[in-house]
Scaffold this motif. Structure first.
Motif, PDB file in Angstrom:
ATOM      1  N   ALA A  27     -18.266   4.137   8.937  1.00 28.21           N
ATOM      2  CA  ALA A  27     -16.810   4.063   8.781  1.00 28.21           C
ATOM      3  C   ALA A  27     -16.250   5.467   8.657  1.00 28.21           C
ATOM      4  CB  ALA A  27     -16.437   3.237   7.546  1.00 28.21           C
ATOM      5  N   LEU A  28     -14.955   5.580   8.923  1.00 30.30           N
ATOM      6  CA  LEU A  28     -14.205   6.806   8.652  1.00 30.30           C
ATOM      7  C   LEU A  28     -13.125   6.457   7.641  1.00 30.30           C
ATOM      8  CD1 LEU A  28     -13.742   8.275  12.265  1.00 30.30           C
ATOM      9  CD2 LEU A  28     -15.545   8.793  10.598  1.00 30.30           C
ATOM     10  N   LEU A  29     -13.177   7.090   6.482  1.00 33.83           N
ATOM     11  CA  LEU A  29     -12.177   6.865   5.442  1.00 33.83           C
ATOM     12  C   LEU A  29     -11.167   8.002   5.477  1.00 33.83           C
ATOM     13  CD1 LEU A  29     -11.037   5.375   2.999  1.00 33.83           C
ATOM     14  CD2 LEU A  29     -12.629   6.686   1.561  1.00 33.83           C
ATOM     15  N   ILE A  30      -9.935   7.668   5.810  1.00 37.30           N
ATOM     16  CA  ILE A  30      -8.872   8.668   5.876  1.00 37.30           C
ATOM     17  C   ILE A  30      -8.082   8.649   4.576  1.00 37.30           C
ATOM     18  CG2 ILE A  30      -6.712   9.318   7.037  1.00 37.30           C
ATOM     19  CD1 ILE A  30      -7.899   8.268   9.624  1.00 37.30           C
ATOM     20  N   HIS A  31      -7.954   9.819   3.958  1.00 36.03           N
ATOM     21  CA  HIS A  31      -7.138   9.980   2.758  1.00 36.03           C
ATOM     22  C   HIS A  31      -5.877  10.739   3.168  1.00 36.03           C
ATOM     23  CE1 HIS A  31      -6.532  11.784  -1.521  1.00 36.03           C
ATOM     24  NE2 HIS A  31      -5.944  10.614  -1.404  1.00 36.03           N
ATOM     25  N   ASP A  32      -4.732  10.099   2.956  1.00 38.55           N
ATOM     26  CA  ASP A  32      -3.453  10.641   3.426  1.00 38.55           C
ATOM     27  C   ASP A  32      -2.467  10.716   2.259  1.00 38.55           C
ATOM     28  OD1 ASP A  32      -1.358  11.483   5.008  1.00 38.55           O
ATOM     29  OD2 ASP A  32      -0.977   9.511   5.900  1.00 38.55           O
ATOM     30  N   PRO A  33      -2.708  11.620   1.299  1.00 43.03           N
ATOM     31  CA  PRO A  33      -1.887  11.643   0.078  1.00 43.03           C
ATOM     32  C   PRO A  33      -0.426  11.974   0.317  1.00 43.03           C
ATOM     33  CG  PRO A  33      -3.325  13.565   0.165  1.00 43.03           C
ATOM     34  CD  PRO A  33      -3.757  12.655   1.276  1.00 43.03           C
ATOM     35  N   LEU A  39     -12.522   1.006  -3.051  1.00 43.75           N
ATOM     36  CA  LEU A  39     -11.168   1.021  -2.502  1.00 43.75           C
ATOM     37  C   LEU A  39     -10.359  -0.182  -2.986  1.00 43.75           C
ATOM     38  CD1 LEU A  39     -11.971   2.108   1.159  1.00 43.75           C
ATOM     39  CD2 LEU A  39     -10.436   3.331  -0.381  1.00 43.75           C
ATOM     40  N   LEU A  40     -10.973  -1.353  -2.929  1.00 42.77           N
ATOM     41  CA  LEU A  40     -10.288  -2.556  -3.397  1.00 42.77           C
ATOM     42  C   LEU A  40      -9.994  -2.474  -4.892  1.00 42.77           C
ATOM     43  CD1 LEU A  40     -12.429  -5.182  -1.438  1.00 42.77           C
ATOM     44  CD2 LEU A  40     -10.059  -4.544  -0.949  1.00 42.77           C
ATOM     45  N   ALA A  41     -10.968  -1.953  -5.646  1.00 39.71           N
ATOM     46  CA  ALA A  41     -10.792  -1.846  -7.095  1.00 39.71           C
ATOM     47  C   ALA A  41      -9.757  -0.803  -7.471  1.00 39.71           C
ATOM     48  CB  ALA A  41     -12.131  -1.512  -7.757  1.00 39.71           C
ATOM     49  N   ALA A  42      -9.546   0.185  -6.597  1.00 41.89           N
ATOM     50  CA  ALA A  42      -8.598   1.265  -6.889  1.00 41.89           C
ATOM     51  C   ALA A  42      -7.166   0.899  -6.522  1.00 41.89           C
ATOM     52  CB  ALA A  42      -9.005   2.524  -6.122  1.00 41.89           C
ATOM     53  N   LEU A  75     -10.529  -7.021  15.136  1.00 39.74           N
ATOM     54  CA  LEU A  75     -10.098  -5.919  14.275  1.00 39.74           C
ATOM     55  C   LEU A  75     -10.829  -5.947  12.936  1.00 39.74           C
ATOM     56  CD1 LEU A  75      -7.690  -6.235  16.340  1.00 39.74           C
ATOM     57  CD2 LEU A  75      -6.276  -5.207  14.593  1.00 39.74           C
ATOM     58  N   LYS A  76     -11.197  -4.720  12.470  1.00 38.22           N
ATOM     59  CA  LYS A  76     -11.800  -4.566  11.155  1.00 38.22           C
ATOM     60  C   LYS A  76     -11.154  -3.381  10.461  1.00 38.22           C
ATOM     61  CE  LYS A  76     -15.188  -5.704  14.286  1.00 38.22           C
ATOM     62  NZ  LYS A  76     -16.595  -5.682  13.972  1.00 38.22           N
ATOM     63  N   GLY A  77     -11.196  -3.390   9.138  1.00 38.81           N
ATOM     64  CA  GLY A  77     -10.706  -2.234   8.399  1.00 38.81           C
ATOM     65  C   GLY A  77      -9.781  -2.605   7.272  1.00 38.81           C
ATOM     66  N   MET A  78      -9.340  -1.583   6.533  1.00 40.70           N
ATOM     67  CA  MET A  78      -8.485  -1.806   5.372  1.00 40.70           C
ATOM     68  C   MET A  78      -7.479  -0.674   5.222  1.00 40.70           C
ATOM     69  SD  MET A  78     -11.117  -3.190   2.430  1.00 40.70           S
ATOM     70  CE  MET A  78     -11.577  -1.544   1.929  1.00 40.70           C
ATOM     71  N   TRP A  79      -6.334  -1.013   4.644  1.00 40.61           N
ATOM     72  CA  TRP A  79      -5.344  -0.040   4.207  1.00 40.61           C
ATOM     73  C   TRP A  79      -5.115  -0.287   2.715  1.00 40.61           C
ATOM     74  CZ3 TRP A  79      -5.214  -2.829   8.664  1.00 40.61           C
ATOM     75  CH2 TRP A  79      -5.087  -2.129   9.875  1.00 40.61           C
ATOM     76  N   ILE A  80      -5.223   0.745   1.914  1.00 37.14           N
ATOM     77  CA  ILE A  80      -5.086   0.609   0.468  1.00 37.14           C
ATOM     78  C   ILE A  80      -3.893   1.437  -0.001  1.00 37.14           C
ATOM     79  CG2 ILE A  80      -6.215   0.895  -1.770  1.00 37.14           C
ATOM     80  CD1 ILE A  80      -7.567  -1.181   0.046  1.00 37.14           C
ATOM     81  N   ASP A  81      -2.912   0.770  -0.624  1.00 37.35           N
ATOM     82  CA  ASP A  81      -1.666   1.418  -1.020  1.00 37.35           C
ATOM     83  C   ASP A  81      -1.134   2.187   0.192  1.00 37.35           C
ATOM     84  OD1 ASP A  81      -1.927   0.242  -3.497  1.00 37.35           O
ATOM     85  OD2 ASP A  81      -2.992   1.947  -4.367  1.00 37.35           O
ATOM     86  N   GLU A  82      -0.663   3.383   0.013  1.00 34.35           N
ATOM     87  CA  GLU A  82      -0.226   4.186   1.168  1.00 34.35           C
ATOM     88  C   GLU A  82      -1.105   5.427   1.334  1.00 34.35           C
ATOM     89  OE1 GLU A  82       3.870   5.032   0.412  1.00 34.35           O
ATOM     90  OE2 GLU A  82       4.544   3.139   1.260  1.00 34.35           O
ATOM     91  N   ASP A  83      -2.232   5.443   0.612  1.00 38.88           N
ATOM     92  CA  ASP A  83      -3.049   6.656   0.560  1.00 38.88           C
ATOM     93  C   ASP A  83      -4.305   6.599   1.410  1.00 38.88           C
ATOM     94  OD1 ASP A  83      -1.230   7.586  -1.319  1.00 38.88           O
ATOM     95  OD2 ASP A  83      -2.416   6.892  -3.026  1.00 38.88           O
ATOM     96  N   TYR A  84      -4.898   5.407   1.552  1.00 38.60           N
ATOM     97  CA  TYR A  84      -6.214   5.308   2.187  1.00 38.60           C
ATOM     98  C   TYR A  84      -6.169   4.352   3.373  1.00 38.60           C
ATOM     99  CZ  TYR A  84      -8.368   7.635  -1.840  1.00 38.60           C
ATOM    100  OH  TYR A  84      -8.720   8.541  -2.810  1.00 38.60           O
ATOM    101  N   ALA A  85      -6.919   4.716   4.419  1.00 41.19           N
ATOM    102  CA  ALA A  85      -7.121   3.826   5.569  1.00 41.19           C
ATOM    103  C   ALA A  85      -8.588   3.897   5.958  1.00 41.19           C
ATOM    104  CB  ALA A  85      -6.240   4.241   6.747  1.00 41.19           C
ATOM    105  N   LEU A  86      -9.228   2.745   6.083  1.00 44.29           N
ATOM    106  CA  LEU A  86     -10.636   2.683   6.450  1.00 44.29           C
ATOM    107  C   LEU A  86     -10.765   2.171   7.874  1.00 44.29           C
ATOM    108  CD1 LEU A  86     -13.541   3.015   5.105  1.00 44.29           C
ATOM    109  CD2 LEU A  86     -13.540   0.505   5.049  1.00 44.29           C
TER     110      LEU A  86
END
Length: 452
Positions: free
Chosen positions: A388-394, A260-263, A359-370
């Motif tokens: 974890a639950l990885l949400i993909h919100d294209p 996720l970080l690399a993307a 709090l823990k987790g990550m948001w990557i661009d506007e597409d992914y939330a962990l």
């Protein structure tokens, strides 16, 4: 590990489609407590609660009483509680042990079980032969076809039962496939193990007597995965969720976090209560900064750490941890002062009175939330059983809720504009300075960063 095609790897993850109206993000611990109790009271066929611990205090008693009431009203309800084996059988840190007497929450579980004819099993999950080297950090409650996901355990402060609260993240998803997947994992990979025993029964076996079973259990957990019939991959335009699990070095969850970080192309936002990134995470953040990605890290102020003890109170060794984390944050900020100056790297310190931050987790661009209970530290990456639950919100269908959550978190933060805003070790209380110097002289501080 360097990820050459991180987006491609993410797109190949099996995913469960969701409807946007089936997802709800809560913003406070009090709201979370109310929702949990409401869902328990309405349950029709199953309740599976998986938590680091269920504490013997007012909030813990309220939740356990709600479970017994639900079982009494609907005897066919399938109810199971899972807690960490070691954490449940010890007292609070600093509490004196009484010889020959069951310690901690397990003694309370047994008292309550005797009053209710053992109708609700409470299982102790031993992820490792010692609590120091691995605990059950699997998160997620399943109630009927709904999943309640949070990093919070069950006690007064996590549920804001009294004056103080410990802030976390709170996600509700109504999705039968996801709920079934999480329950199936618990049944197949946890409850079927010879290492797992009920803590609500008198005289559970001692840890020494099941050491071989625990080692086998951990070996099997390293191969365990969430399993479901994947209707889609993440490269479609459908809102979806991928449940992830891992324990030990280089596990699948760790790899996805780094992917996720690399993307990332534009924005990374990270929450962690204990600033102590694994080397793999630090490397990917550094690479992202070099690519021009904007990075926001939201971390608790040392006074908002759950191990913090004010200087005017008696010192305990565990109270040095918040200072260790702050020293780590200061070093990181110093090495990235240029990015901080140009606002490419923003370090946010969370503090709200005497309340604490988890709090823990990550948001990557506007597409992914962990959503995860993973602290993004070496312990989480090597020792504990994490998920974890990885949400993909294209199509950005959850954008409003995402923004509202971030605004809610940020309202109690301040930005570090220069690393010198953070105290030096020489500014710490005398007992803390003395302990840190002693640890550093024998390099035990490095071990502390790995296991605490």
């Amino acid at each position: 590990m360097r990820f050459q095609r991180p987006r491609s790897a993410l797109e190949q993850l099996p995913a469960i489609p969701m409807k946007p109206e089936s997802v709800k993000i809560l913003l406070s611990a009090a709201e979370y407590r109310q929702e949990l109790l409401k869902q328990i009271s309405k349950a029709k066929h199953r309740i599976y609660l998986c938590s680091l611990y269920l504490q013997h205090d007012e909030a813990g008693a309220q939740v356990l009483a709600a479970l017994y009431a639900a079982k009494a009203a609907r005897p066919a309800l399938d109810i199971a509680l899972l807690v960490d084996w070691h954490r449940a059988q010890r007292g609070l840190i600093g509490e004196a042990k009484q010889v020959g007497k069951m310690m901690g929450n397990a003694a309370w579980y047994q008292e309550q079980s005797a009053l209710h004819q053992g109708c609700i099993p409470i299982y102790g999950i031993p992820v490792q032969t010692s609590e120091l080297f691995g605990v059950l950090h699997l998160k997620g409650f399943v109630i009927d076809d709904g999943v309640i996901y949070s990093g919070a355990s069950i006690n007064n402060v996590y549920l804001h039962q009294q004056e103080k609260y410990r802030h976390d993240r709170y996600l509700l998803i109504q999705n039968a496939t996801l709920a079934n997947t999480m329950v199936d994992f618990i049944r197949r990979h946890l409850l079927c193990s010879a290492a797992v025993h009920r803590l609500d029964r008198i005289d559970p076996p001692g840890t020494r007597s099941i050491r071989a079973e625990i080692r086998d259990f951990r070996a099997n957990l390293k191969k365990a995965r969430y399993s479901f019939d994947a209707d889609i991959k993440q490269n479609t335009d459908v809102l979806s969720v991928s449940p992830l699990v891992g324990v030990g070095k280089n596990n699948p969850l760790n790899r996805v976090i780094c992917q996720l970080l690399a993307a990332s192309k534009k924005q990374i936002t990270i929450c962690t209560p204990y600033f102590n990134f694994p080397l793999a995470v630090t490397r990917e953040i550094n690479r992202a900064l070099k690519r021009g990605v904007k990075v926001d890290v939201i971390v608790g102020d040392k006074a908002a750490n759950d191990f913090y003890i004010p200087p005017d109170q008696p010192f305990k060794v565990i109270a040095a941890l918040p200072y260790l984390y702050e020293a780590n944050l200061r070093r990181f900020a110093k090495s990235h002062q240029s990015e901080i100056k140009h606002q490419q790297l923003n370090l946010h310190l969370w503090k709200d009175g005497d309340n604490t931050y988890h709090l823990k987790g990550m948001w990557i661009d506007e597409d992914y939330a962990l959503m995860t209970g993973n602290n993004l530290n070496p312990r989480a990456f090597r020792l504990d059983l994490e998920n974890a639950l990885l949400i993909h919100d294209p199509q950005h269908q959850l954008q409003n809720q995402r923004n509202a959550e971030l605004v809610s978190i940020m309202q109690h933060t301040s930005v570090i504009n220069h690393y010198r805003q953070l105290e030096k070790v020489r500014d710490y209380p005398h007992e803390v300075r003395k302990l840190l110097a002693r640890l550093s002289s024998v390099r035990l501080d490095r071990l502390a960063y790995r296991v605490l």
